[in-house]
Design an enzyme around this catalytic site. Sequence first.
Site, mmCIF file in Angstrom:
data_model
loop_
_atom_site.group_PDB
_atom_site.id
_atom_site.type_symbol
_atom_site.label_atom_id
_atom_site.label_comp_id
_atom_site.label_asym_id
_atom_site.label_seq_id
_atom_site.Cartn_x
_atom_site.Cartn_y
_atom_site.Cartn_z
ATOM 1 N N LYS A 59 0.798 -1.230 0.000
ATOM 2 C CA LYS A 59 0.000 0.000 0.000
ATOM 3 C C LYS A 59 0.834 1.284 0.000
ATOM 4 O O LYS A 59 0.371 2.333 -0.472
ATOM 5 C CB LYS A 59 -0.939 0.000 1.198
ATOM 6 C CG LYS A 59 -2.106 -0.966 1.083
ATOM 7 C CD LYS A 59 -3.122 -0.498 0.066
ATOM 8 C CE LYS A 59 -4.397 -1.306 0.141
ATOM 9 N NZ LYS A 59 -5.440 -0.777 -0.777
ATOM 10 N N SER A 309 0.544 -9.947 -0.594
ATOM 11 C CA SER A 309 0.318 -8.501 -0.589
ATOM 12 C C SER A 309 0.569 -7.819 0.744
ATOM 13 O O SER A 309 0.743 -6.598 0.793
ATOM 14 C CB SER A 309 -1.103 -8.189 -1.060
ATOM 15 O OG SER A 309 -2.060 -8.881 -0.277
#
Length: 408
Positions: A59, A309
Amino acid sequence: MEQPRGTRQVTYDDVVAARELLDDVIVRTPMPHSRYLSELIGGPVYLKCENLQRAGSFKIRGAYVRICRLSEEERARGVVAASAGNHAQGVALASGLVGAKATVFMPEGAPLPKVEATRSYGAEVIFAGQTVDVALAEAMKHAERTGAVFIHPFDHPDVVAGQGTIGLEIIDQLPGVGTIVLAIGGGGLAAGVALAAKSLRPGVKVVGVQAERAAAYPLSLAAGRPVSVEPASTMADGIAVGRPGDLTFEMIHYLVDNVVTVSEESLSRALLLCLERSKLVVEPAGVAGVAALLDQPHMFEPPVVVVLSGGNIDPLLLSKVLRHGLAVAGRFLAFRIRLADRPGALATLLTRLADLGANVLDVVHERMGVRLRIDEAEVLLHLEVKGPDHCEEVLSALRGDGYKLIFS
């Protein structure tokens, strides 16, 4: 180089420009080979370790590109975001790097380590509602009231371009990749990676994975437009998004080859696998791609790259998920057993379990309760066993000995 269809708002050149902005900010994450998964699918599998990225997830890439491009006047007004945790940390870290004040709305019950990490990067945390979508609505209201710049977690060209830099790295690290598998929440990661990878290697397949309890994309793709769903409780809180973004939906519609869903049990197995076989701590949302390979190993054309992720997981949740994963793998048993309430009965049972090769992890012995007769006792047992066959051997032997087993 031909620009892929459905990418009017974000281009390959945008992703390249984002990589230049991120050059001294992010880590070029490693991509180790997974022997276990390679043997499972019959071809090479590599793990793109964004769980080892700064702030613990991919992110920071999109958040930094978005915030870095704000004007001085916009930075002075501060930024606001909403997130279950990873986008929150990315925004908080990026804001600190460029000198902007950050306010982050998080769902009540967000994992404590993610909350504390967000605060440690200098952001103010405000709790709102039980889901990311409620927190998102409150963050947008805050932006209207205060003039702070809203940093969307996925549905903005700069964010998508930043996430797309992972696709550039994958092609650099494995030019012959056949399939890229990654989690989808709102879709920023999948949209950006698919754009970058297909711009460089048009034949590469991109497969998105959602938790089946929070799967808006299969319905949306079938309807041809973003469709809202009410996410149920899922351990993969990082991808529990109720509605695809308008930008990301369009890009995923054109660029992503397939979207599949995985169960909570598969997520547990995948997390356990990453920890045991690859020595990697990954959060449940981050192992969605691994779960898909475990579920459908022959679906993916190798060489395969699975994007891990994020790695921001609450240690308490980790312990629960690991135990769940062990149970799914047939290596953990939990049940109650009725005994005669007489001296030596419990010792006899425990000796029998030792003879069967079961490792007793926990015992709770109850001698009084409304469920029990006056001559009965009940024992709650947690056992470690060697696998599904050993599990059945232990249960069959206990039943053969006349014990009454209760599963609940």
